[in-house]
Design an enzyme around this catalytic site. Structure first.
Site, PDB file in Angstrom:
ATOM      1  N   LYS A  69       2.238   2.775  -6.333  1.00  0.00           N
ATOM      2  CA  LYS A  69       1.874   1.826  -7.405  1.00  0.00           C
ATOM      3  C   LYS A  69       3.065   1.410  -8.248  1.00  0.00           C
ATOM      4  CE  LYS A  69       0.270   5.799 -10.138  1.00  0.00           C
ATOM      5  NZ  LYS A  69       1.179   5.742 -11.288  1.00  0.00           N
TER       6      LYS A  69
ATOM      7  N   ASP B 166      -3.249  -3.035  -2.306  1.00  0.00           N
ATOM      8  CA  ASP B 166      -4.312  -2.035  -2.367  1.00  0.00           C
ATOM      9  C   ASP B 166      -4.186  -1.247  -3.679  1.00  0.00           C
ATOM     10  OD1 ASP B 166      -5.269   0.945  -0.516  1.00  0.00           O
ATOM     11  OD2 ASP B 166      -6.495  -0.534  -1.568  1.00  0.00           O
ATOM     12  N   ASN B 167      -5.270  -0.617  -4.101  1.00  0.00           N
ATOM     13  CA  ASN B 167      -5.257   0.349  -5.207  1.00  0.00           C
ATOM     14  C   ASN B 167      -4.863  -0.214  -6.551  1.00  0.00           C
ATOM     15  OD1 ASN B 167      -3.708   2.016  -2.653  1.00  0.00           O
ATOM     16  ND2 ASN B 167      -5.748   2.656  -3.320  1.00  0.00           N
TER      17      ASN B 167
ATOM     18  N   ASP C 178       0.835  -1.205   0.000  1.00  0.00           N
ATOM     19  CA  ASP C 178       0.000   0.000   0.000  1.00  0.00           C
ATOM     20  C   ASP C 178       0.864   1.247   0.000  1.00  0.00           C
ATOM     21  OD1 ASP C 178      -2.486   1.407   2.290  1.00  0.00           O
ATOM     22  OD2 ASP C 178      -2.375   1.430   0.088  1.00  0.00           O
TER      23      ASP C 178
ATOM     24  N   GLU D 100     -11.380   4.247  -1.117  1.00  0.00           N
ATOM     25  CA  GLU D 100     -11.788   4.615   0.244  1.00  0.00           C
ATOM     26  C   GLU D 100     -12.642   5.889   0.258  1.00  0.00           C
ATOM     27  OE1 GLU D 100      -8.668   3.772  -0.580  1.00  0.00           O
ATOM     28  OE2 GLU D 100      -7.260   5.388  -0.192  1.00  0.00           O
TER      29      GLU D 100
HETATM   30  O1  LIG Z   1      -0.268   6.769  -3.091  1.00  0.00           O
HETATM   31  C1  LIG Z   1      -1.007   5.968  -2.477  1.00  0.00           C
HETATM   32  N1  LIG Z   1      -0.453   5.031  -1.656  1.00  0.00           N
HETATM   33  C2  LIG Z   1      -1.241   4.138  -0.995  1.00  0.00           C
HETATM   34  N2  LIG Z   1      -2.563   4.137  -1.041  1.00  0.00           N
HETATM   35  C3  LIG Z   1      -3.196   5.080  -1.829  1.00  0.00           C
HETATM   36  C4  LIG Z   1      -4.605   5.104  -1.877  1.00  0.00           C
HETATM   37  O2  LIG Z   1      -5.286   4.174  -1.127  1.00  0.00           O
HETATM   38  C5  LIG Z   1      -5.272   6.047  -2.652  1.00  0.00           C
HETATM   39  C6  LIG Z   1      -4.541   6.982  -3.400  1.00  0.00           C
HETATM   40  C7  LIG Z   1      -5.261   7.971  -4.222  1.00  0.00           C
HETATM   41  C8  LIG Z   1      -6.362   7.574  -4.977  1.00  0.00           C
HETATM   42  C9  LIG Z   1      -7.079   8.509  -5.739  1.00  0.00           C
HETATM   43  C10 LIG Z   1      -6.663   9.832  -5.731  1.00  0.00           C
HETATM   44  F1  LIG Z   1      -7.353  10.748  -6.445  1.00  0.00           F
HETATM   45  C11 LIG Z   1      -5.562  10.242  -4.987  1.00  0.00           C
HETATM   46  C12 LIG Z   1      -4.863   9.301  -4.225  1.00  0.00           C
HETATM   47  C13 LIG Z   1      -3.137   6.971  -3.350  1.00  0.00           C
HETATM   48  C14 LIG Z   1      -2.464   6.025  -2.577  1.00  0.00           C
HETATM   49 MG   LIG Z   2      -4.004   2.554  -0.494  1.00  0.00          MG
END
Ligand SMILES: O=c1[nH]cnc2c(O)cc(-c3ccc(F)cc3)cc12
Ligand SMILES: [Mg+2]
Length: 214
Positions: free
Chosen positions: A144, A169-170, A141, A199
């Protein structure tokens, strides 16, 4: 001076959660992120999938890549058996400082080792520095673009055994297409997608569970 979002998230935990009660810490963060400020915790919907994977696996050794404010760290550690250990790596020092305090508020310091640094630097040190033999679960997590190189590093460092589980995740949002292609095509993994949502939003996202076959 202006507070940061992680500092405000910590404030919500200290205001609304009960010391020593991990579930109240998880709840306080979810309420804050749903009603006050979005933050990139795995959240409650994907968090329930995470809970089921952890509970079914009952891991003795867990590695989390990407601590952020410690939401999933606390969520995972609260489900671990008595002598199990969770090592969590966080590259960003500001995030690490907040996560340390969230973990302390939950009273889970004895189960969690928080390390500030990069996965590329610390994965090769897992055995010698932490006395880790094998990893039962890796929760990915962090970032990416690092999912695939770090998976290959975990393999090359001999940290995965038959049955080790990678949970990422993601995989849809922000998305890690090269990682997905790798674990879904490789004969060394049995991969499964758990469809969910980003989330605190309605956007699609999901967790990919990949069992290492040895
Ligand atoms: O960079 C991330 N690391 C880990 N988890 C993430 C996560 O759960 C969501 C997002 C994220 C998703 C959409 C957005 F518009 C902006 C940020 C980034 C990370
Ligand atoms: Mg995440």
């Amino acid at each position: 001076t202006q507070s940061t979002r992680p500092q405000r998230l910590l404030g919500a935990v200290q205001k609304n959660a009960t010391r020593g009660d991990p579930r109240s810490v998880v709840k306080a963060i979810d309420e804050f992120c749903r009603h006050k400020e979005w933050a990139m915790n795995v959240g409650d919907e994907k968090g329930c999938i995470l809970d089921s994977v952890v509970s079914e696996l009952n891991p003795a050794t867990v590695l989390e890549l990407g601590t952020y404010c410690g939401y999933s760290t606390v969520r995972i550690a609260s489900l671990l058996p008595p002598h199990a250990k969770l090592i969590t790596l966080e590259f960003n020092p500001d995030y690490a400082k907040i996560a340390c305090q969230v973990i302390a508020w939950a009273g889970l310091e004895d189960k969690i080792q928080l390390v500030e640094g990069s996965s590329a630097e610390w994965i090769p040190k897992m055995k010698e520095h932490f006395g880790v033999k094998m990893l039962d679960l890796v929760f990915m997590d962090h970032w990416k673009d690092d999912y695939l190189p770090d998976t290959k590093l975990l393999e090359d460092c001999g940290l995965l055994r038959k049955g080790s589980v990678l949970l990422a995740d993601n995989v849809i949002c922000p998305g890690s297409p090269d990682y997905l292609k790798y674990v879904r095509r490789s004969p060394r993994y049995k991969s499964q997608y758990f469809r969910s949502h980003l989330e605190y939003t309605k956007a699609e996202d999901g967790l990919e569970k990949s069992v290492f076959l040895g």
